[in-house]
Design a protein around this motif. Structure first.
Motif, PDB file in Angstrom:
ATOM      1  N   LEU A 144       0.841  -1.209   0.000  1.00  0.00           N
ATOM      2  CA  LEU A 144       0.000   0.000   0.000  1.00  0.00           C
ATOM      3  C   LEU A 144       0.872   1.255   0.000  1.00  0.00           C
ATOM      4  O   LEU A 144       0.585   2.231  -0.713  1.00  0.00           O
ATOM      5  N   ALA A 145       1.928   1.212   0.795  1.00  0.00           N
ATOM      6  CA  ALA A 145       2.814   2.384   0.863  1.00  0.00           C
ATOM      7  C   ALA A 145       3.456   2.658  -0.490  1.00  0.00           C
ATOM      8  O   ALA A 145       3.555   3.816  -0.918  1.00  0.00           O
ATOM      9  N   VAL A 167       2.293   1.808  -3.438  1.00  0.00           N
ATOM     10  CA  VAL A 167       1.271   2.318  -4.360  1.00  0.00           C
ATOM     11  C   VAL A 167       1.110   3.821  -4.145  1.00  0.00           C
ATOM     12  O   VAL A 167       1.124   4.616  -5.097  1.00  0.00           O
ATOM     13  N   CYS A 168       0.968   4.216  -2.877  1.00  0.00           N
ATOM     14  CA  CYS A 168       0.806   5.648  -2.577  1.00  0.00           C
ATOM     15  C   CYS A 168       2.047   6.431  -3.035  1.00  0.00           C
ATOM     16  O   CYS A 168       1.930   7.539  -3.560  1.00  0.00           O
ATOM     17  N   VAL A 208       2.026   6.777  -6.817  1.00  0.00           N
ATOM     18  CA  VAL A 208       0.984   7.739  -7.201  1.00  0.00           C
ATOM     19  C   VAL A 208       1.455   9.154  -6.872  1.00  0.00           C
ATOM     20  O   VAL A 208       1.279  10.087  -7.670  1.00  0.00           O
ATOM     21  N   PHE A 262      -3.990  -2.535  -7.168  1.00  0.00           N
ATOM     22  CA  PHE A 262      -4.246  -1.107  -7.391  1.00  0.00           C
ATOM     23  C   PHE A 262      -3.643  -0.583  -8.701  1.00  0.00           C
ATOM     24  O   PHE A 262      -4.206   0.298  -9.322  1.00  0.00           O
ATOM     25  N   LEU A 280      -5.590   2.843   5.533  1.00  0.00           N
ATOM     26  CA  LEU A 280      -4.622   2.981   4.436  1.00  0.00           C
ATOM     27  C   LEU A 280      -5.176   2.398   3.142  1.00  0.00           C
ATOM     28  O   LEU A 280      -4.968   2.935   2.054  1.00  0.00           O
ATOM     29  N   LEU A 281      -5.895   1.312   3.300  1.00  0.00           N
ATOM     30  CA  LEU A 281      -6.510   0.660   2.140  1.00  0.00           C
ATOM     31  C   LEU A 281      -7.502   1.611   1.450  1.00  0.00           C
ATOM     32  O   LEU A 281      -7.499   1.775   0.230  1.00  0.00           O
ATOM     33  N   PHE A 284      -7.606   4.870   1.794  1.00  0.00           N
ATOM     34  CA  PHE A 284      -6.892   6.022   1.245  1.00  0.00           C
ATOM     35  C   PHE A 284      -6.193   5.660  -0.071  1.00  0.00           C
ATOM     36  O   PHE A 284      -6.252   6.410  -1.048  1.00  0.00           O
ATOM     37  N   THR A 285      -5.553   4.490  -0.078  1.00  0.00           N
ATOM     38  CA  THR A 285      -4.842   4.065  -1.291  1.00  0.00           C
ATOM     39  C   THR A 285      -5.824   3.869  -2.445  1.00  0.00           C
ATOM     40  O   THR A 285      -5.534   4.249  -3.591  1.00  0.00           O
ATOM     41  N   ALA A 337      -6.708   7.253  -3.663  1.00  0.00           N
ATOM     42  CA  ALA A 337      -5.591   7.876  -4.394  1.00  0.00           C
ATOM     43  C   ALA A 337      -5.385   7.190  -5.747  1.00  0.00           C
ATOM     44  O   ALA A 337      -5.184   7.850  -6.773  1.00  0.00           O
ATOM     45  N   ALA A 338      -5.446   5.854  -5.740  1.00  0.00           N
ATOM     46  CA  ALA A 338      -5.233   5.113  -6.987  1.00  0.00           C
ATOM     47  C   ALA A 338      -6.337   5.416  -7.992  1.00  0.00           C
ATOM     48  O   ALA A 338      -6.090   5.553  -9.190  1.00  0.00           O
ATOM     49  N   TYR A 352      -5.748   8.792  -9.394  1.00  0.00           N
ATOM     50  CA  TYR A 352      -4.596   8.707 -10.303  1.00  0.00           C
ATOM     51  C   TYR A 352      -5.004   8.074 -11.640  1.00  0.00           C
ATOM     52  O   TYR A 352      -4.730   8.610 -12.712  1.00  0.00           O
ATOM     53  N   HIS A 353      -5.695   6.943 -11.538  1.00  0.00           N
ATOM     54  CA  HIS A 353      -6.095   6.258 -12.773  1.00  0.00           C
ATOM     55  C   HIS A 353      -7.033   7.121 -13.621  1.00  0.00           C
ATOM     56  O   HIS A 353      -6.934   7.138 -14.854  1.00  0.00           O
TER      57      HIS A 353
END
Lengths: 600, 419
Positions: free
Chosen positions: A59-60, A62-63, A66, A234, B61-62, B64-65, B68-69, B72-73
């Motif tokens: 996860l880190a 991926v962030c 991004v 992701f 975090l999941l 948030f990710t 964010a993903a 981004y996509h």
């Protein structure tokens, strides 16, 4: 839901039974599973943690990726060739901010991250402050996003290690496990950054831990797999690069890749020497200059970027273009040369960021150039320019980062293509040998020594041959005695033989020790019996094999004056004996070449 | 106490939940008791608490990710589409350099988009950067080996590079490949393109093979297709098949001028001059006046007027035509001898032409018109002499023209050679 059964007229006798509510059920489930997990034996709990660390690291990363991309988009725009003013101003200003962050907020975020992880394992008992993870994330996202010629892989490795270290500490793991957990996180971070679990496992073993320890290997593999799975959920499962199909017509073509290996070795050396030469000098400059070094680096990279914006950032799209034969050999050579300069400038300035991506970039450009030139002279070569670029990536990885095994698997994984494996093996080996011949100390060890740390050199460890039992074994100094022999017979043989040790072979694999003087004394008695031989023996003795490490012999040598060394094929066949004195004497003898001097 | 040597100082006793009585009791016992069990319980408490917060943090975090993903996509998709659309516009406007830049920018944000890769390859090919285009296309082909468009682009690149073997392979790949839109029409068009290529560069046998395949795969209702196939058959000199194709068109459209011209040409090449004249004479006057058509008409008429072997002719007419042919051959031989500066009637004859001319003198009485009419069996020997003279003069004095040409064609028809 609460059910109340009331006995008539007796409220005190109310019997209340509770059926668990949904929230209560969840809590019970949670309690049940957590109790099961936390009561696991330490080794299994460690494996569970590896999965947790892998998911966190995935996860880190991926962030992180991004963040880099969004930073790049907002600062440099979406085109491959931004406007000249932007190209100069953005990395300069970004460098200034990064310098302030590194100097005043996150001092441990400096550098690539590989050595910091190694230092955590070997110096600070696996301790990596969590602020390093945050610092690495922010500074690298800004530096790489603003166009500094660095990559995101090594920082991802350190972030993974930092996350693992934080979790390990909070969970009060044993000291040993906390020390081992950082490499587990490192593998997870690198695997997610490269989308390459095998290479990351190999790299961590090849460069950070140095041994194939079964205790940690399982955890590293689990962490790498879980982080890659998380990342793919992701960002997709596509390999890093798309490589045109390749078919090698004949083994003679491997010679073409030997040439690439030579070129890759030379380029690796040039890159290494440039860093070896300039880093101490830049670090020795007055402290106030460190505030501006990343900004100056950004400015210089920006100036290069006006002419060739391809050298800015990690450069993955450019590598992809090279793999598709999009550049002429002249441009490829220029890009390789300028990337060496730009990456050196960015890295030497203290800007946080990794060396992996630039290494792949330089390798791809150099490989493409060599391939184009070879095609010009030998048009019948079946390998395309893209194939040479792919092999070049592995070549420089082996030559510059000195991880030859990782380089082969990395090329397979990042391209999703197995066909180039033989050329990569040949080319990487040649580059590795050239690099090692002219630069004794590998990059990461060198950087550590420049910082005053003496971390164990995995390459040196690999090349050492530890002494074995055979080296300390004395072949003719023991006399084998059978249980059926009488004391007088044994004494007669002992007197005739100069051997000081008498070893009684009771059965194959069961050896006893006889005291020579005592046997001689018994023989001098009036009526010695055959049984007396066995009665006076001490044992059974532990036995050794000639190929065993001498360290194992040392453990037993202190308890027994003599130890038998027997054949693995026949435990009753004595091949020699060892004593504490011979073991110690062997350890004193030099078995490997002296390691590189501290002046590199 | 051994427990003091451990790092449990961070255990907050007051951080209890409603069900935390167990933890509190375990903590208290751990503080007052240094037995391994108590230490283990304290450690369990810490681990459970950390696990709880870890899972909580993981969930946060999941989320948030994921957010964010997704952001981004979304942005990446928008950018990819924008660059691609811009590239398309540039490509259509003929600005290949700009199109290349835009396609490349688009590919940065959608590196696995096969459509983008294909368009970039097309633009590269259009810019003359065949090797680079080929590299992208080969990559695409490895992923979709049956792709018709990719095979076609590769075939065109190979054709441009003069690599006939690869060109044929990829053209066939394109013909038998997958096409999303109107596959039948696309395959026919590719066959047509392939025919064009092999007729221009290939050997006769390869051309015949591909042109026949085109004709076979042309539906009988597709009149423009039949016409096209007929033209290719004419170019491949497959006259009977070409005639057949044009006749199919004429059956549906008897006045189709292209089919009439094609059929007339095919019949002419087959030596079917009467039929050829029938087709060609049905053309409008302006088309009949075209040099190639006019020549065929003239030649056909000449043959029909001069050929003594045409069925249905009277003996007198046959004799008349043969006599006229003899006279024409004689004058051709005389002209040829004069051109060479040699006497035609030398004694003894020194050349093959003189020898042939001498045999004419010997047969002069036998080959008179009256004699030929009375003795039709002499017609063959007379015409054989004519054909021999035409052959000799053609080899010594250049190709025959006018009536001599007609006589040569008559010879070819009756000797079984292709006229």
């Amino acid at each position: 839901m609460r059910e109340t059964k009331s006995r008539a007229g007796d409220p005190l006798q109310d019997e209340t039974t509770e059926a668990p509510q949904p929230a209560g059920k969840l809590r019970l489930l949670w309690r049940f599973w957590t109790r099961r997990i936390i009561t696991l034996p330490e080794d299994r709990f460690f494996l569970f943690l590896a999965v947790l660390i892998g998911v966190f690291s995935g996860l880190a990363v991926v962030c992180f990726r991004v963040a880099i991309e969004l930073t790049k988009l907002s600062l440099l725009g979406s085109t491959l060739a931004p406007l000249p003013l932007r190209v100069v101003v953005v990395p300069t200003m970004g460098g200034l901010v990064v310098a302030l962050l590194v100097l005043y907020v996150f001092p441990q975020a400096r550098g690539s991250g590989v050595n910091q992880t190694k230092a955590a394992v070997y110096i600070s008992d696996g301790y990596i402050p969590f602020s390093t993870v945050i610092g690495k994330f922010l500074t690298c996202a800004l530096a790489i996003g603003s166009g500094q010629s660095l990559g995101p892989e090594d920082p991802s490795l350190q972030m993974g290690a930092g996350i693992a270290s934080a979790i390990g500490r909070r969970l009060n793991l044993s000291q040993e496990k906390v020390r081992l957990i950082a490499p587990v996180g490192a593998a997870a971070g690198l695997a997610a950054a490269f989308n390459a679990p095998i290479s990351s496992v190999l790299f961590v073993i090849e460069e950070v831990i140095g041994t194939w320890s079964a205790g940690v290997l399982g955890a590293i593999v689990l962490a790498a797999v879980s982080s890659v799975v998380t990342m793919r959920a992701f960002l997709g499962s596509e390999s890093l690069f798309r490589v045109p199909p390749f078919r090698m017509a004949g083994s003679a073509e491997l010679l073409a890749y030997v040439v690439l290996g030579i070129a890759g070795g030379a380029a690796s050396l040039a890159f290494l020497k440039w860093i070896v030469y300039a880093r101490p000098r830049l670090q020795a400059m007055p402290r106030w200059t460190h505030h501006f070094q990343p900004a100056v680096a950004g400015l210089l990279v920006g100036f290069i970027g006006i002419w060739l914006p391809q050298v800015m950032g990690a450069g993955y799209p450019i590598v992809d273009q090279a793999l598709h034969g999009q550049f002429t050999w002249k441009l490829l050579l220029i890009l390789a040369g300028l990337k060496i300069i730009a990456t050196g400038i960015s890295f030497l300035s203290g800007t946080p960021g990794g060396m992996f991506a630039p290494t792949l970039f330089i390798g791809a450009m150099l490989g493409g150039a060599v391939g184009s030139i070879e095609h010009h002279f030998f048009p019948s070569l079946t390998g395309t320019v893209g194939t040479f670029a792919l092999v070049g990536m592995g070549t420089l990885f082996a030559g510059f980062l000195r991880a030859p095994i990782t380089s082969v698997f990395m090329v397979i994984e990042v391209s999703g293509n197995y066909t180039a494996v033989l050329p990569v093996m040949i080319s990487s080996l040649v580059a590795y040998l050239i690099s090692r011949r002219y630069q004794k100390v590998p990059l990461f060890d060198l950087l550590a020594r420049q910082e005053g740390l003496v971390l164990p050199s995995i390459e040196e460890q690999r090349e050492q041959t530890p002494p074995t039992v055979e080296d300390a074994m004395e072949k003719e100094s023991a006399l084998t005695v059978q249980p059926s022999e009488s004391v007088s017979e044994v004494a007669r043989r002992a007197e005739a033989n100069a051997s000081s040790s008498l070893l009684l072979r009771v059965h194959p694999g069961e050896w006893w020790l006889l005291d020579r003087d005592e046997i001689l004394r018994l023989a001098a008695d009036s009526n010695p019996s055959s049984k007396a031989v066995h009665a006076k023996a001490k044992g059974p003795l532990p036995y050794l094999f000639p190929d065993q490490p001498l360290e194992e012999a040392l453990r037993w040598s202190q308890d027994w004056p003599v130890l038998p060394v027997v054949s693995r094929a026949d435990l009753g066949q004595l091949q020699g004996v060892i004593t504490l004195a011979t073991v110690l004497e062997t350890f004193r003898e030099p078995h490997t070449e002296p390691t590189a001097s501290p002046d590199f | 106490m051994r427990f003091l040597h451990t790092s449990y100082s961070d255990i907050p006793v007051r951080a209890m939940r409603s069900d935390g009585v167990f933890f509190l009791s375990s903590m208290v016992s751990a503080i007052t008791d240094d037995t391994p069990a108590a230490v283990g319980e304290a450690r369990s408490y810490t681990r459970e608490r950390v696990l709880f917060f870890s899972v909580l943090l993981l969930l946060l975090l999941l989320v948030f990710t994921a957010f964010a993903a997704r952001l981004y996509h979304k942005q990446i998709h928008v950018l990819a589409d924008q660059w691609f659309a811009q590239g398309e516009a540039m490509f259509k406007a003929g600005n290949i350099a700009e199109a290349l830049r835009d396609y490349r920018n688009g590919l940065v944000y959608a590196p696995d988009n096969r459509g983008f890769q294909f368009h970039l390859a097309q633009a590269l090919a259009a810019a003359g950067r065949s090797e680079e285009a080929r590299s992208y296309l080969l990559n695409l082909l490895s992923e979709t080996p049956g792709s018709g468009p990719v095979n076609l682009e590769l075939a065109r690149i190979a054709a441009r590079q003069g690599n006939m073997q690869d060109a044929l392979r990829y053209y066939h790949g394109a013909i038998f490949g997958v096409w999303d839109i109107d596959p039948i029409a696309m395959r026919w068009q590719i066959r047509r393109e392939l025919c064009e290529y092999v007729l221009a560069h290939g050997s006769a046998s390869q051309a015949e093979e591909e042109v026949v395949a085109l004709a076979v795969n042309t539906p009988s209702q597709d009149l423009p297709g039949l016409l096209e196939a007929g033209k290719f058959l004419l170019r491949a000199q497959l006259w009977p098949r070409a005639l057949n194709e044009f006749q199919l068109v004429l059956a549906a459209e008897p006045r189709n001028t292209k089919a009439l011209a094609g059929a007339g040409t095919a019949a002419f090449r087959l030596g079917q001059y009467s039929e050829s004249l029938q087709y060609l004479s049905r053309l409008p006057a302006d088309q009949r006046a075209a040099p190639a058509i006019a020549e065929m008409i003239a030649t056909s008429r000449g043959i029909l007027a001069a050929d003594p072997y045409l069925p249905g002719l009277s003996a007198a007419e046959k004799a008349r035509r043969a006599t006229r042919a003899l006279a024409q051959a004689e004058s051709r031989a005389a002209a040829c001898a004069e051109m060479k500066g040699e006497p035609l009637a030398a004694t003894p004859p020194a050349s093959a032409l003189e020898e042939t001319f001498a045999s004419r003198q010997e047969q002069r009485l036998n080959w008179r018109e009256r004699s030929l009419e009375m003795h039709p069996e002499r017609l063959d020997s007379a015409m054989a002499w004519v054909f021999k003279v035409e052959d000799l003069t053609a080899s010594q004095c250049g190709p025959p023209q006018g009536e001599d040409g007609v006589l040569s064609l008559i010879e070819k028809i009756h000797s079984g050679r292709n006229p």
